[in-house]
Design an enzyme around this catalytic site. Structure first.
Site, PDB file in Angstrom:
ATOM      1  N   CYS A   2      27.800  63.986  93.118  1.00 18.10           N
ATOM      2  CA  CYS A   2      28.267  63.448  91.830  1.00 18.10           C
ATOM      3  C   CYS A   2      28.514  64.527  90.779  1.00 18.10           C
ATOM      4  O   CYS A   2      29.170  64.260  89.764  1.00 18.10           O
ATOM      5  CB  CYS A   2      27.259  62.447  91.274  1.00 18.10           C
TER       6      CYS A   2
ATOM      7  N   HIS B  27      32.074  55.412  87.288  1.00 19.47           N
ATOM      8  CA  HIS B  27      31.735  56.771  87.725  1.00 19.47           C
ATOM      9  C   HIS B  27      32.645  57.163  88.888  1.00 19.47           C
ATOM     10  O   HIS B  27      32.305  56.954  90.056  1.00 19.47           O
ATOM     11  CB  HIS B  27      30.257  56.765  88.144  1.00 19.47           C
TER      12      HIS B  27
ATOM     13  N   CYS C 111      22.490  63.753  87.140  1.00 19.16           N
ATOM     14  CA  CYS C 111      21.698  63.769  88.368  1.00 19.16           C
ATOM     15  C   CYS C 111      22.654  63.934  89.545  1.00 19.16           C
ATOM     16  O   CYS C 111      23.841  63.618  89.450  1.00 19.16           O
ATOM     17  CB  CYS C 111      20.886  62.487  88.512  1.00 19.16           C
TER      18      CYS C 111
END
Length: 402
Positions: A92, A358, A388
């Protein structure tokens, strides 16, 4: 050699639901990228031969998103043949990692200008399509204590004492702030409409935001990861965290990040190349950091990464005006807020991924555009951006408005 790494511009596409019936499903991933390359060139009448590299993040770099798509996109967008391209995957964090790498290369003096960003068409290339041993190889899963990220998010909530009401309240806040910001036009400077081959607009604004979200709506949703926990993942996590009696499963689709399509692009360069090209810097990069923490709980890295970046910049959290933490899960945001003692008025001031979604490889560099816009709009100085990351990693960047 040390140079100041300046941010000359930061743009993104709108974000849309990452499903086959979404607005951007008809758009190939490469065309999300070429949309931004064309916009960046046109906005600044950019001599693209001065760009030393294009670095773009993608979490599922396979099929339509594979084959070093950034280099192919450069060719398709008509940029100078001398510009190379590379694809990067740090889960991510990919989009923020390309930004950090671009800033580092410019700051080192080895490059004059690097464009960075990311892309993810989650409606066309589903999450996890790239496979790999992280979650797909049973032997490796058992050897590494792997659990799905949602289990880690629920474990954070359990350890820290965040209730279902706490995480739902944060989700309502995200939706409310994002809806208000969009209505007021606060995203318009950075969001580039996606058009079809005939020049007709396919999508002009983020369409994932749900402005009518309230506690009652969220309260009706079922926990997303309880069944996974029952299949044995709770037991794996509890073996690492023996002082926890049981995991309270509080995360739902409503208080977790949305699956969406999108792309983002940031132009980073030194002072001289900006002068040569007639560009005005919008911000400078003060520090960047990446780290890793215990990988089973997986999502506790933002705090340590942020503290590392603050230390590198010689700053404290109080010296930062805005803090942006990717809203992968509500508990991740609450943990970071407690780690750094961030007041509400500094935190995710225009909502986040719970409301807007996202697009995995693109989110990090999209947050750069959001923070630059908000620093300018609010006449503030510094912003901290952190995320994160799978495998227990955490990443952070600190930027300062010029």
């Amino acid at each position: 050699m040390t140079e100041t790494a300046y941010i000359y511009d930061a743009i993104r596409t709108p974000r849309s639901k990452g499903k086959p019936n979404s607005a951007l499903n008809e758009v190939k991933p490469i065309n999300l990228v070429t949309t931004l390359l064309a916009e960046m060139q046109q906005r600044h009448d950019l001599d693209t031969s001065r760009v030393d590299d294009l670095m773009m993040g993608c979490v599922s770099p396979v099929r339509e998103q594979g084959a070093v798509l950034p280099k192919i996109a450069l060719q398709k967008a008509g940029w100078d043949d001398s510009v190379p391209g590379v694809q990067l995957n740090r889960f991510c964090a990919s989009g923020l990692d390309t930004f950090n790498a671009a800033a580092s290369r410019v700051a080192s003096g080895w490059e004059d200008m690097v464009c960075a960003g990311g892309y993810e068409s989650m409606s066309r290339v589903p999450m996890g399509a790239d496979g790999g041993p992280f979650s797909e190889d049973p032997e490796t899963v058992l050897a590494t204590g792997f659990v799905p990220q949602g289990i880690g998010a629920d474990l954070i909530a359990t350890i820290d004492g965040y209730t279902r009401e706490d995480v739902d309240q944060l989700a309502v806040r995200s939706q409310t702030l994002a809806a208000a910001a969009q209505a007021a036009g606060h995203f318009d400077k950075s969001v580039v409409p996606v058009k079809d081959e005939n020049g007709l607009v396919i999508l002009e604004r983020d369409d994932f935001i749900k402005p009518n979200t309230d506690m009652q709506t969220l309260g009706a949703l079922k926990a997303s990861f309880a069944k996974m926990g029952q299949f044995g993942y709770d037991a794996v996590a509890l073996a690492k965290y023996a002082d926890v009696e049981r995991i309270e499963h509080v995360h739902t689709p409503g208080n977790s990040s949305g699956i969406v399509d999108g792309a983002s692009l940031v132009m980073v360069g030194n002072e001289q190349v900006g002068k040569d090209l007639g560009l005005t810097p919008r911000a400078r990069v003060l520090s960047v950091a990446v780290t890793a923490t215990e990988p089973t709980i997986m999502l506790t890295g933002p705090g340590p990464a942020a503290k590392k970046a603050l230390a590198k910049a010689g700053l404290t959290a109080d010296d930062v005006d805005l803090v942006e933490i990717n809203e992968a899960f509500a508990s991740v945001v609450l943990r970071l807020q407690n780690d750094l003692n961030v007041p509400d008025e500094k935190l995710n001031v225009v909502g986040g991924a719970i409301a807007m979604g996202h697009p995995l490889g693109a989110t990090g560099s999209a947050l750069v555009s959001t923070m630059i816009d908000e620093l300018e709009r609010r006449n503030l100085k510094r912003a901290l951006i952190c995320m994160c990351v799978g495998g227990g990693m955490g990443i952070a960047s600190i930027i300062e408005r010029v």
